[in-house]
Design a protein around this motif. Structure first.
Motif, PDB file in Angstrom:
ATOM      1  N   GLY A   1     -82.099  35.538  22.933  1.00  0.00           N
ATOM      2  CA  GLY A   1     -81.814  34.300  23.653  1.00  0.00           C
ATOM      3  C   GLY A   1     -80.493  33.651  23.320  1.00  0.00           C
ATOM      4  N   LEU A   2     -79.514  34.395  22.819  1.00  0.00           N
ATOM      5  CA  LEU A   2     -78.210  33.797  22.527  1.00  0.00           C
ATOM      6  C   LEU A   2     -77.447  33.408  23.787  1.00  0.00           C
ATOM      7  CD1 LEU A   2     -76.896  35.951  19.545  1.00  0.00           C
ATOM      8  CD2 LEU A   2     -77.950  33.688  19.487  1.00  0.00           C
ATOM      9  N   ASN A   3     -77.894  33.881  24.945  1.00  0.00           N
ATOM     10  CA  ASN A   3     -77.248  33.510  26.203  1.00  0.00           C
ATOM     11  C   ASN A   3     -77.938  32.325  26.890  1.00  0.00           C
ATOM     12  OD1 ASN A   3     -79.541  34.917  26.746  1.00  0.00           O
ATOM     13  ND2 ASN A   3     -78.710  36.091  28.444  1.00  0.00           N
ATOM     14  N   MET A   4     -78.985  31.780  26.306  1.00  0.00           N
ATOM     15  CA  MET A   4     -79.720  30.631  26.857  1.00  0.00           C
ATOM     16  C   MET A   4     -79.096  29.331  26.319  1.00  0.00           C
ATOM     17  SD  MET A   4     -81.895  32.217  28.680  1.00  0.00           S
ATOM     18  CE  MET A   4     -83.119  31.036  29.112  1.00  0.00           C
ATOM     19  N   LEU A   5     -77.998  28.910  26.949  1.00  0.00           N
ATOM     20  CA  LEU A   5     -77.218  27.793  26.421  1.00  0.00           C
ATOM     21  C   LEU A   5     -77.994  26.488  26.336  1.00  0.00           C
ATOM     22  CD1 LEU A   5     -73.754  28.408  28.093  1.00  0.00           C
ATOM     23  CD2 LEU A   5     -74.619  29.208  25.901  1.00  0.00           C
ATOM     24  N   THR A   6     -78.761  26.154  27.365  1.00  0.00           N
ATOM     25  CA  THR A   6     -79.482  24.875  27.331  1.00  0.00           C
ATOM     26  C   THR A   6     -80.536  24.861  26.230  1.00  0.00           C
ATOM     27  OG1 THR A   6     -80.945  25.670  29.085  1.00  0.00           O
ATOM     28  CG2 THR A   6     -79.091  24.288  29.749  1.00  0.00           C
ATOM     29  N   ALA A   7     -81.161  26.000  25.950  1.00  0.00           N
ATOM     30  CA  ALA A   7     -82.140  26.064  24.858  1.00  0.00           C
ATOM     31  C   ALA A   7     -81.442  25.919  23.509  1.00  0.00           C
ATOM     32  CB  ALA A   7     -82.917  27.376  24.915  1.00  0.00           C
ATOM     33  N   LEU A   8     -80.264  26.495  23.367  1.00  0.00           N
ATOM     34  CA  LEU A   8     -79.525  26.382  22.112  1.00  0.00           C
ATOM     35  C   LEU A   8     -79.011  24.961  21.882  1.00  0.00           C
ATOM     36  CD1 LEU A   8     -77.423  29.656  22.351  1.00  0.00           C
ATOM     37  CD2 LEU A   8     -79.343  29.240  20.808  1.00  0.00           C
ATOM     38  N   LEU A   9     -78.654  24.265  22.961  1.00  0.00           N
ATOM     39  CA  LEU A   9     -78.105  22.910  22.850  1.00  0.00           C
ATOM     40  C   LEU A   9     -79.169  21.829  22.709  1.00  0.00           C
ATOM     41  CD1 LEU A   9     -75.277  23.069  25.524  1.00  0.00           C
ATOM     42  CD2 LEU A   9     -74.993  22.977  23.050  1.00  0.00           C
ATOM     43  N   ALA A  10     -80.414  22.143  23.040  1.00  0.00           N
ATOM     44  CA  ALA A  10     -81.488  21.136  22.996  1.00  0.00           C
ATOM     45  C   ALA A  10     -81.757  20.720  21.548  1.00  0.00           C
ATOM     46  CB  ALA A  10     -82.759  21.702  23.621  1.00  0.00           C
ATOM     47  N   PRO A  11     -81.897  19.405  21.300  1.00  0.00           N
ATOM     48  CA  PRO A  11     -82.185  18.952  19.935  1.00  0.00           C
ATOM     49  C   PRO A  11     -83.602  19.328  19.519  1.00  0.00           C
ATOM     50  CG  PRO A  11     -82.250  17.099  21.431  1.00  0.00           C
ATOM     51  CD  PRO A  11     -81.788  18.290  22.229  1.00  0.00           C
ATOM     52  N   ARG A  12     -83.752  19.549  18.236  1.00  0.00           N
ATOM     53  CA  ARG A  12     -85.089  19.828  17.716  1.00  0.00           C
ATOM     54  C   ARG A  12     -85.904  18.548  17.771  1.00  0.00           C
ATOM     55  NH1 ARG A  12     -84.940  23.423  12.439  1.00  0.00           N
ATOM     56  NH2 ARG A  12     -85.976  21.568  11.756  1.00  0.00           N
ATOM     57  N   LYS A  13     -87.195  18.693  17.913  1.00  0.00           N
ATOM     58  CA  LYS A  13     -88.092  17.525  17.942  1.00  0.00           C
ATOM     59  C   LYS A  13     -88.047  16.814  16.595  1.00  0.00           C
ATOM     60  CE  LYS A  13     -90.169  18.446  21.957  1.00  0.00           C
ATOM     61  NZ  LYS A  13     -89.106  19.037  22.701  1.00  0.00           N
ATOM     62  N   SER A  14     -88.055  15.510  16.652  1.00  0.00           N
ATOM     63  CA  SER A  14     -88.054  14.706  15.434  1.00  0.00           C
ATOM     64  C   SER A  14     -89.384  14.873  14.716  1.00  0.00           C
ATOM     65  CB  SER A  14     -87.828  13.240  15.780  1.00  0.00           C
ATOM     66  OG  SER A  14     -87.891  12.465  14.627  1.00  0.00           O
ATOM     67  N   ARG A  15     -89.296  15.071  13.391  1.00  0.00           N
ATOM     68  CA  ARG A  15     -90.515  15.300  12.613  1.00  0.00           C
ATOM     69  C   ARG A  15     -91.059  14.012  11.991  1.00  0.00           C
ATOM     70  NH1 ARG A  15     -87.332  19.598   9.783  1.00  0.00           N
ATOM     71  NH2 ARG A  15     -87.194  21.204  11.346  1.00  0.00           N
ATOM     72  N   THR A  16     -90.288  12.949  12.062  1.00  0.00           N
ATOM     73  CA  THR A  16     -90.740  11.701  11.465  1.00  0.00           C
ATOM     74  C   THR A  16     -90.964  10.673  12.558  1.00  0.00           C
ATOM     75  OG1 THR A  16     -88.479  10.930  11.181  1.00  0.00           O
ATOM     76  CG2 THR A  16     -89.461  12.127   9.335  1.00  0.00           C
ATOM     77  N   ALA A  17     -91.995   9.873  12.364  1.00  0.00           N
ATOM     78  CA  ALA A  17     -92.287   8.821  13.339  1.00  0.00           C
ATOM     79  C   ALA A  17     -91.399   7.622  13.020  1.00  0.00           C
ATOM     80  CB  ALA A  17     -93.751   8.435  13.265  1.00  0.00           C
ATOM     81  N   LYS A  18     -90.682   7.131  14.012  1.00  0.00           N
ATOM     82  CA  LYS A  18     -89.829   5.965  13.831  1.00  0.00           C
ATOM     83  C   LYS A  18     -90.533   4.764  14.432  1.00  0.00           C
ATOM     84  CE  LYS A  18     -85.598   8.621  13.963  1.00  0.00           C
ATOM     85  NZ  LYS A  18     -84.318   8.824  14.607  1.00  0.00           N
ATOM     86  N   PRO A  19     -90.378   3.596  13.835  1.00  0.00           N
ATOM     87  CA  PRO A  19     -91.020   2.416  14.396  1.00  0.00           C
ATOM     88  C   PRO A  19     -90.445   2.090  15.775  1.00  0.00           C
ATOM     89  CG  PRO A  19     -89.502   1.820  12.645  1.00  0.00           C
ATOM     90  CD  PRO A  19     -89.595   3.312  12.649  1.00  0.00           C
ATOM     91  N   LEU A  20     -91.318   1.689  16.689  1.00  0.00           N
ATOM     92  CA  LEU A  20     -90.881   1.360  18.034  1.00  0.00           C
ATOM     93  C   LEU A  20     -90.292  -0.038  18.130  1.00  0.00           C
ATOM     94  CD1 LEU A  20     -93.833   2.900  20.065  1.00  0.00           C
ATOM     95  CD2 LEU A  20     -91.578   3.862  19.648  1.00  0.00           C
ATOM     96  N   VAL A  21     -90.616  -0.888  17.143  1.00  0.00           N
ATOM     97  CA  VAL A  21     -90.107  -2.245  17.118  1.00  0.00           C
ATOM     98  C   VAL A  21     -89.329  -2.428  15.825  1.00  0.00           C
ATOM     99  CG1 VAL A  21     -90.728  -4.685  17.097  1.00  0.00           C
ATOM    100  CG2 VAL A  21     -92.082  -3.069  18.436  1.00  0.00           C
ATOM    101  N   GLU A  22     -88.137  -2.979  15.947  1.00  0.00           N
ATOM    102  CA  GLU A  22     -87.302  -3.203  14.781  1.00  0.00           C
ATOM    103  C   GLU A  22     -86.975  -4.679  14.704  1.00  0.00           C
ATOM    104  OE1 GLU A  22     -82.827  -2.099  13.232  1.00  0.00           O
ATOM    105  OE2 GLU A  22     -83.775  -0.854  14.748  1.00  0.00           O
ATOM    106  N   GLU A  23     -87.123  -5.276  13.518  1.00  0.00           N
ATOM    107  CA  GLU A  23     -86.814  -6.679  13.339  1.00  0.00           C
ATOM    108  C   GLU A  23     -85.317  -6.816  13.129  1.00  0.00           C
ATOM    109  OE1 GLU A  23     -87.699 -10.347  10.261  1.00  0.00           O
ATOM    110  OE2 GLU A  23     -88.967  -8.581  10.225  1.00  0.00           O
ATOM    111  N   ILE A  24     -84.682  -7.632  13.959  1.00  0.00           N
ATOM    112  CA  ILE A  24     -83.255  -7.867  13.816  1.00  0.00           C
ATOM    113  C   ILE A  24     -83.037  -9.321  13.448  1.00  0.00           C
ATOM    114  CG2 ILE A  24     -82.560  -6.027  15.373  1.00  0.00           C
ATOM    115  CD1 ILE A  24     -82.174  -8.089  17.548  1.00  0.00           C
ATOM    116  N   GLY A  25     -81.911  -9.596  12.891  1.00  0.00           N
ATOM    117  CA  GLY A  25     -81.603 -10.960  12.489  1.00  0.00           C
ATOM    118  C   GLY A  25     -81.900 -11.210  11.021  1.00  0.00           C
ATOM    119  N   ALA A  26     -82.688 -10.383  10.395  1.00  0.00           N
ATOM    120  CA  ALA A  26     -83.005 -10.566   8.985  1.00  0.00           C
ATOM    121  C   ALA A  26     -81.957  -9.915   8.098  1.00  0.00           C
ATOM    122  CB  ALA A  26     -84.385  -9.976   8.666  1.00  0.00           C
TER     123      ALA A  26
END
Length: 189
Positions: free
Chosen positions: A87-112
């Motif tokens: 699959g070295l000729n499958m450019l879109t598959a090579l360029l696709a980012p790997r899935k994130s393995r860590t859960a990130k918070p959906l809400v972030e407190e700003i201003g603090a």
């Protein structure tokens, strides 16, 4: 960021990546590789690949730059010599980012947070979206206006992001600007 044109080839022991970066500074580039991850950055070019097989850093890796053609050639040793990477000729598959393995918070407190404090250790975001490089035909280039010394350039700004273009166009008199007048996000380098 621009996704550069690149070619992948392999032999039984090495994976070879040729990256075309004609307007990059040779002295300012980063290369990272481990496992199935390969990352290359030379402003304004960025390339992140998720490889179909594992590569390893063992001291036999090699790199070169052809200044006339503007091509970096990087040879990376395979973790398992003799393995064939599919699959070295499958450019879109090579360029696709790997899935994130860590859960990130959906809400972030700003201003603090403290205002005015800049974090110089801020890391580059390697997970930005990429699209494969597409060669523009000669006839399409002739329709565009030419500029630069001797009218030798055209289409240079076509693939830049709007924020990058606006920064270049924000100077009405470049000689009158100093570092204080330049917006801080343009000074990060």
């Amino acid at each position: 960021m621009l996704t550069p044109s690149f070619d992948l080839s392999q032999d039984p022991d090495f994976l070879t990546i040729a990256i075309r970066v004609p307007h990059a500074r040779v002295s300012e580039f980063d290369v990272y590789f481990q496992g199935v991850d390969f990352k290359f950055y030379a402003k304004p070019y960025f390339l992140r690949l998720t490889l179909p097989g594992r590569i390893v850093e063992n001291g036999s890796e090699q790199g070169s730059y052809d200044a006339d053609k503007g091509i970096f050639t990087i040879q990376l040793p395979k973790e398992t010599p003799g393995q064939h990477f599919e699959g070295l000729n499958m450019l879109t598959a090579l360029l696709a980012p790997r899935k994130s393995r860590t859960a990130k918070p959906l809400v972030e407190e700003i201003g603090a947070s403290e205002e005015g404090v800049e974090d110089d250790d801020e890391e580059f975001d390697w997970e930005i979206e990429q699209s494969p490089y597409e060669e523009v035909s000669e006839s399409a280039l002739n329709l565009q206006g030419h500029y630069g010394f001797g009218g030798l350039r055209s289409g240079v700004f076509q693939r830049l992001q709007i924020s990058e273009i606006m920064w270049y166009l924000s100077f009405s008199d470049c000689s009158a600007k100093n570092a204080v007048q330049v917006p801080p996000y343009h000074l990060k380098g």
